[in-house]
Design an enzyme around this catalytic site. Structure first.
Site, short mmCIF file in Angstrom:
data_model
loop_
_atom_site.label_atom_id
_atom_site.label_comp_id
_atom_site.label_asym_id
_atom_site.label_seq_id
_atom_site.Cartn_x
_atom_site.Cartn_y
_atom_site.Cartn_z
N ASP A 85 55.32 12.17 54.74
CA ASP A 85 56.13 12.91 55.71
C ASP A 85 57.40 13.36 54.98
OD1 ASP A 85 57.19 14.08 57.97
OD2 ASP A 85 56.65 12.43 59.29
C1 BGC Z 1 57.51 15.42 60.98
C2 BGC Z 1 56.13 15.88 60.60
C3 BGC Z 1 56.17 17.34 60.23
C4 BGC Z 1 57.16 17.52 59.09
C5 BGC Z 1 57.26 18.94 58.57
C6 BGC Z 1 58.57 15.80 59.96
O1 BGC Z 1 59.83 15.65 60.52
O2 BGC Z 1 57.52 14.02 61.18
O3 BGC Z 1 55.24 15.65 61.67
O4 BGC Z 1 54.89 17.79 59.89
O5 BGC Z 1 58.44 17.13 59.55
O6 BGC Z 1 57.94 19.75 59.44
#
Ligand code: BGC
Length: 717
Positions: free
Chosen positions: A267
């Protein structure tokens, strides 16, 4: 739809054509990887977030759009650049930085889960995948499916409910749909990322057996069905180790036992050290968000020192390439026009299937004779609410109404956005003979004065929820509970429509004649709500989460870490283990407000004749009949309700069935033995003995159980 399934199966299994002969994705990946320099390999193992973010600026190469992730390709070897975008509810335009770029905004994950309809999930996936591809993206950061262990979790609206079979199946089918369009999908957030409060430092504590029987099982089911190209590990820790540096989860279980062939991406901002690569992490995403861009120079240095082996480096690259090639990505995609009108039909159908009629004392569907209807609150004169955070879509049907989200870096995530599809306009179009007026509800007394003069009132109550922010309680905010009571006192013919990201408590329930859970219904939600209220569409949604009577029915009364400075380490003790949601209620005998699986129809259905046969697999058969006077869909649910005298409950099968009045259908469901078993000593085990199963309209309204003797069985995953 069969054609769709066949198409996606073909795409997933087709070998890649190269140099005139069929070459399997693994072979192609190995062949190309072998020709790379270490610098080229390492260049693939991290991504920037190409967005101008204050304090973490990054050079964005010319031509790269503002989006979640970018990794340059290797042109000399035909390795495509990776352009990733969020995600499960539609293609995201973060902060609307790509000026004018819109997408079809689908209903929330909980709405999709309420449909109990894998075919719909696949269709939604196909639509989002097609839009992602047409915008030039080749990776969709979808497949959000953490089990909803806490009804305050601000991201539950993105997920698929509390049951491992339901969440796993729907995630799997939606991923299959996305990937059928030549776009890699993730499945996320691996694993136990079940609260947003202190999400970077929350340590999820759970017994291994319980984890295997719940969240891990649901990811496994999702991976088996959807074959996602990548798994995104979460921000949190699991049993003391960061999820993205957790060798037990990533190496032992995911890649070892499950033989997962794809790659693990982090993540955004979830990587704490270069050594995570040795624990099974393959790619650092949003690398400028971490303390260091670990998988760049630090990784080169670690390889130089021998701290990271060349074999591990090659493995990480091959996993990524094989996933790209497995779905046929060999080049950057060019942008294509999108038929948003056609895609909006899918969003409308999904919203209709996802709406749950919770209560109805004969007031719905709206009588054609209703002359004066007062609509109150919820911005129903403008549109429908959506959830916030990285999944926030900019809809294709007009300008959103946006309330800014406070200060600092989370401002973007905390914006409250309404999609412009006014329920009141759809109601007026459907009921031209009625006079339908609107009150904002800012003053309960003013709205009540108008309510007293109307035949009936439809009150829209909203609760905004979003990423990085949990709800402190399950109440409706901003005086809406009082508003409901005041209006009900003025006019008892009250229908409450809820647009919320999660279950809410309803101390006002006996004051409303009907309650409709519309979730965040997506950009066509206003129309879908009107269709349900007027009976143009017969409601068929069923709850994918238990509605508790109070938070006291959950093991964690206080939200761990709430109010403490960001990144304070906290323990989150998942003492309910595998008994998430209704399973815990079944054990304790507590009464929820509405049980898992609950959902009313304007028709009536009867279930009968349950029988069980054990062949290689357990098969359960029964008949469902529409005994009402309207066509409609029901979702018969099969539960295991006892095993050798143990009191338990597990959903082991379900099917959405559409029936005309008087029509009946014979259904047979095949049961996955893992749902009957327990995990222990490195394997699944079913004890010999008597197993009881019951059919239900929900987790509480169960028919008489049937019991069958099953033999002992042990097996590995
Ligand atoms: C989230 C993810 C997301 C990523 C990219 C993170 O803050 O937890 O689910 O895909 O950002 O935007």
């Amino acid at each position: 739809m069969r054609a769709l399934l066949a198409l996606s199966a073909l795409v997933l299994s087709s070998p890649v054509m190269a140099r005139g002969k069929a070459e399997e994705p693994d072979q192609k990946a190995a062949r190309l990887e072998a020709q790379m320099t270490d610098a080229e390999r390492i260049g693939l193992l991290s991504a920037i977030m190409p967005i101008p973010l204050a304090g973490v600026e990054v050079d964005i190469p010319p031509g790269v759009p503002f989006t979640a992730g970018y990794v340059p390709g290797i042109a000399r070897l035909g390795v495509p650049p990776q352009l990733s975008t969020d995600a499960s509810l539609g293609v995201v335009n973060p902060g609307q930085l790509r000026v004018g770029d819109v997408a079809t905004a689908m209903p929330s994950g909980l709405s999709l889960a309420s449909s109990f309809d894998p075919i719909l999930a696949e269709r939604v996936g196909v639509t989002i995948g097609a839009e992602a591809r047409a915008k030039g993206f080749n990776i969709l950061l979808g497949g959000g499916m953490n089990l909803t262990r806490d009804p305050r979790n601000g991201r539950n609206f993105e997920y698929l409910g509390e049951d491992p079979l339901l969440a796993g199946m729907l995630a799997g089918y939606s991923i299959r749909g996305v990937q059928s369009q030549g776009v890699v999908s993730t499945i996320k957030h691996f694993v136990l990322n079940a609260q947003e409060t202190q999400r970077n430092t929350a340590n999820a504590v759970i017994a291994e057996s319980a984890l295997r029987e719940s969240d891990l099982l649901s990811f496994k089911i999702g991976i088996e069905i959807g074959q996602p190209g990548a798994v995104m590990c979460g921000y949190n820790l699991v049993n003391g180790q960061k999820a993205c540096g957790n060798a037990h989860l990533l190496d032992d279980i995911l890649k070892g036992e499950w033989k997962y062939p794809g790659w693990v991406m982090s993540d955004w901002g979830a990587v704490g050290d270069v050594s995570y690569i040795n624990a099974g992490l393959d790619q650092q995403m949003g690398r400028q968000l971490d303390e260091h861009p670990w998988f760049t120079e630090p990784l080169t240095a670690a390889v130089g020192k021998g701290d990271v082996s060349k074999a591990r480096l090659s493995d990480a690259v091959r996993r990524m390439l094989r996933s790209l090639f497995a779905i046929g990505i060999s080049d950057a995609y060019s942008t294509q026009p999108i038929d948003y009108k056609a895609h909006a039909k899918t969003a409308l159908e999904a919203a209709r299937e996802g709406i749950v009629l919770l209560k109805n004392e004969g007031i719905l569907p709206l009588a054609a004779s209703a002359k004066s209807i007062l609509v109150v609150g919820g911005n129903a004169d403008f549109g429908v609410l959506s959830g916030g955070g990285s999944s926030q879509v900019t809809p294709s049907n007009g300008e959103m109404r946006v309330l800014k989200g406070g200060e600092g870096p989370v401002e973007l995530f905390n914006r409250q956005s309404y999609f412009p599809d006014a329920p009141i306009a759809a109601l007026r179009a459907a009921l031209p003979q009625a006079s339908i007026s609107f009150q904002t509800g800012y003053s309960a007394e003013v709205a009540a004065a108008f309510a007293a003069r109307a035949d009936m009132v439809i009150l829209f109550a909203t609760k905004w929820e979003g990423e990085s922010y949990d709800s402190g309680s399950l109440s409706l905010p901003q005086g809406q509970e009082d508003l409901i009571r005041t209006i009900a006192a003025a006019n008892p013919n009250l229908v409450v429509v809820l647009e919320t990201g999660n279950p809410v408590t309803m101390p006002w329930l006996d004051k409303a004649k009907a309650v409709v859970q519309a979730w965040y219904p997506g950009q066509e939600g206003g129309q879908a709500i009107a269709d349900i209220l007027t009976g143009r569409v017969n409601p068929s949604g069923h709850l994918p989460m238990t509605y508790p009577a109070s938070l006291d029915q959950y093991p964690r009364r206080a939200l761990p870490g709430l109010g403490l400075p960001d990144k304070t380490p906290v323990e989150v003790d998942y003492s309910e283990g595998a008994d998430v949601g209704y399973r815990a209620f079944a054990r304790s005998g507590e009464k929820p407000l509405f049980p898992f699986g609950h959902g009313l129809s304007y028709s009536k259905f009867s279930l009968s004749g349950l029988s069980a046969v054990r062949g290689e697999k357990l098969r359960l058969s029964f008949t469902i009949r529409n005994v009402g006077d309207r066509a409609g869909a029901d979702v018969p649910q099969l539960y295991m309700v006892g095993r050798n005298g143990e009191r338990l409950q597990r959903l082991i099968g379900f099917q959405r069935v559409m029936l005309n009045p008087g029509e009946s259908k014979a259904i047979t469901l095949t049961v996955d033995d893992r749902l009957l078993a327990n995990w222990g000593d490195g394997q699944w085990s079913m004890p010999a003995g008597s197993y009881s199963f019951a059919l239900g309209e929900d987790a509480e309204r169960l028919e008489k159980p049937v019991t069958i003797r099953l033999g002992e069985k042990h097996w590995k995953d």
